[in-house]
Design a protein around this motif. Structure first.
Motif, mmCIF file in Angstrom:
data_model
loop_
_atom_site.group_PDB
_atom_site.id
_atom_site.type_symbol
_atom_site.label_atom_id
_atom_site.label_comp_id
_atom_site.label_asym_id
_atom_site.label_seq_id
_atom_site.Cartn_x
_atom_site.Cartn_y
_atom_site.Cartn_z
ATOM 1 N N ASP A 105 0.818 -1.221 0.000
ATOM 2 C CA ASP A 105 0.000 0.000 0.000
ATOM 3 C C ASP A 105 0.845 1.261 0.000
ATOM 4 O O ASP A 105 0.321 2.371 -0.115
ATOM 5 C CB ASP A 105 -0.973 0.016 1.183
ATOM 6 N N PRO A 121 -0.092 4.825 -5.659
ATOM 7 C CA PRO A 121 -1.117 5.495 -6.469
ATOM 8 C C PRO A 121 -2.011 4.490 -7.196
ATOM 9 O O PRO A 121 -1.628 3.345 -7.439
ATOM 10 C CB PRO A 121 -0.285 6.292 -7.473
ATOM 11 N N GLU A 122 -3.200 4.944 -7.548
ATOM 12 C CA GLU A 122 -4.032 4.170 -8.459
ATOM 13 C C GLU A 122 -3.469 4.341 -9.861
ATOM 14 O O GLU A 122 -3.186 5.457 -10.290
ATOM 15 C CB GLU A 122 -5.480 4.661 -8.407
ATOM 16 N N LEU A 123 -3.304 3.246 -10.555
ATOM 17 C CA LEU A 123 -2.716 3.310 -11.885
ATOM 18 C C LEU A 123 -3.690 3.928 -12.873
ATOM 19 O O LEU A 123 -4.871 3.564 -12.919
ATOM 20 C CB LEU A 123 -2.313 1.919 -12.377
ATOM 21 N N ALA A 124 -3.187 4.870 -13.662
ATOM 22 C CA ALA A 124 -3.969 5.418 -14.758
ATOM 23 C C ALA A 124 -4.027 4.391 -15.887
ATOM 24 O O ALA A 124 -3.203 3.472 -15.957
ATOM 25 C CB ALA A 124 -3.344 6.719 -15.255
ATOM 26 N N GLU A 125 -4.990 4.546 -16.766
ATOM 27 C CA GLU A 125 -5.086 3.649 -17.907
ATOM 28 C C GLU A 125 -3.803 3.729 -18.738
ATOM 29 O O GLU A 125 -3.312 4.810 -19.043
ATOM 30 C CB GLU A 125 -6.287 4.028 -18.772
ATOM 31 N N ASP A 164 -0.897 2.621 -17.694
ATOM 32 C CA ASP A 164 0.282 2.615 -16.825
ATOM 33 C C ASP A 164 0.546 1.222 -16.291
ATOM 34 O O ASP A 164 -0.308 0.335 -16.325
ATOM 35 C CB ASP A 164 0.098 3.581 -15.655
ATOM 36 N N PRO A 172 5.375 3.718 -10.672
ATOM 37 C CA PRO A 172 4.367 3.659 -11.735
ATOM 38 C C PRO A 172 4.912 4.343 -12.984
ATOM 39 O O PRO A 172 5.475 5.436 -12.920
ATOM 40 C CB PRO A 172 3.193 4.445 -11.135
#
Length: 362
Positions: free
Chosen positions: A6, A33-37, A39, A134
């Motif tokens: 996390d 982080p939440e991965l962007a499309e 990534d 990322p």
């Protein structure tokens, strides 16, 4: 395959250096982080320490993303999340990743895309001296059958690929005559090997350390000149003798790759530039130079800049490494990432003979 944590463990540069005085590094954590499309999340196996990192940390060379940020752009690791086809793959992360959707990219010059993402510079706070990073997934170079520990492939991300881009900028081809100033440096050792792998007839290396020059003769270099304590006239004299020995002209067609980034190295490279020659500036430095530009007109010669490497070239360099045309093992050594401060200090002082690759040990 490792689970996704996390948090990202990282060494951040919270303050840059100035005029040779070191900045401040701090061990810290960042939220995952939440991965962007498009990534991918890469678990870092190793990150090389580049002269560029030291420029940021000691000389205040500005980064696009302002500190605090994590340095490091020579990265190899394993994809933990992202496109299904990449998950679980061992990869090299290109040092510069172009946007692919601008006039510069459309011209095939995406290595200098103004919207590019470079870890440790323009990828937000993220860099390679971390546990994870990322990154855009589309440019990752997959290492399908690693011949060496994955961390070692980190040097391909910049030191091994920047010379290939330089060679492409020079239109290097079979039978060419090549000079590499700084042949013993972190980039120069690969510039010589790649020039020879691409078919150069003669590769001449110039540097100041005789032991390293002798080593270079085993890795793609045909002749060497030790420039220590020599003026330009002496160097040009030795160069002329070598050309006579090799049976090649001393004043026509040489392609010169300046890899030192120093005033002295640049002065030598400019002095050797002659008729129909090309000088490709590979190394970075802060000093200014004086040169009579009219010589370029008289010589019909060129001075060319080069930056990074197009991601599309990475598989070609990787193939050279895998089949042995380009050797990486003799020119690197690994250390725990917890030693980052000591490694920065010792590398800045010129105490290492090999590229330092830091392996996460958080």
């Amino acid at each position: 395959m490792a689970a996704i944590p996390d948090k990202i463990q990282t060494w951040q540069m919270v303050e840059p250096g100035k005029e040779g005085k070191p900045g401040v590094l701090q061990k810290t954590t960042l939220p995952m982080p939440e991965l962007a499309e498009g990534d991918a999340l890469v678990e870092v196996a190793g990150c090389g320490v580049c002269h560029t990192d030291l420029g940021y940390f000691y000389d205040g060379v500005p980064t696009v993303s302002k500190p605090p940020l994590t340095l490091g752009h020579e990265i190899a690791g394993t994809v933990l999340a992202g496109p299904d086809a990449l998950v679980g793959k061992q990869v090299i992360v290109p040092a510069v990743m172009p946007c692919g959707n601008c006039p510069i990219c459309d011209e095939g010059r995406g290595n200098r895309c103004l919207a590019q993402k470079m870890p440790g510079n323009s990828l937000g706070v993220y860099g390679g001296f971390s546990s994870h990073i990322p990154v855009p997934a589309g440019d990752l170079c997959v290492v399908d059958d690693p011949k060496f520990p994955l961390s070692h492939y980190a040097v391909v991300a910049d030191a091994g690929t920047t010379p290939y881009q330089a060679a492409m900028r020079a239109d290097l081809k079979e039978g060419d005559l090549v000079i590499v100033t700084g042949i013993t440096g972190g980039v120069g050792v690969y510039m010589g090997q790649i020039a020879k792998a691409l078919g150069a007839k003669v590769v001449l290396g110039i540097a100041r350390n005789q032991a390293k020059l002798d080593r270079a003769l085993d890795f793609g270099v045909d002749y060497v000149i030790n420039s220590k304590d020599k003026d330009i006239k002496q160097i040009k004299g030795e160069f002329g003798d070598i050309c006579k020995q090799a049976g090649v002209p001393k004043n026509v067609g040489w392609k010169i790759f300046e890899c030192t980034g120093t005033g002295g190295g640049q002065e030598i490279a400019l002095a050797l530039l002659s008729f129909l020659g090309k000088l490709v500036v590979v190394g970075f430095g802060l000093q200014a130079n004086k040169y009579m530009l009219s010589k370029l007109m008289a010589f019909d010669a060129e001075i060319i800049g080069t930056w990074g490497c197009l991601p599309e070239y990475y598989p070609k360099v990787l193939a050279m490494v895998q089949d042995g045309r380009v050797q990486i093992e003799p020119f690197l050594e690994t250390k725990p990432m917890s030693q980052i401060e000591q490694v920065f200090e010792q590398q800045h002082a010129g105490l290492f003979d090999k590229r330092q690759v830091l392996e996460p040990d958080f």
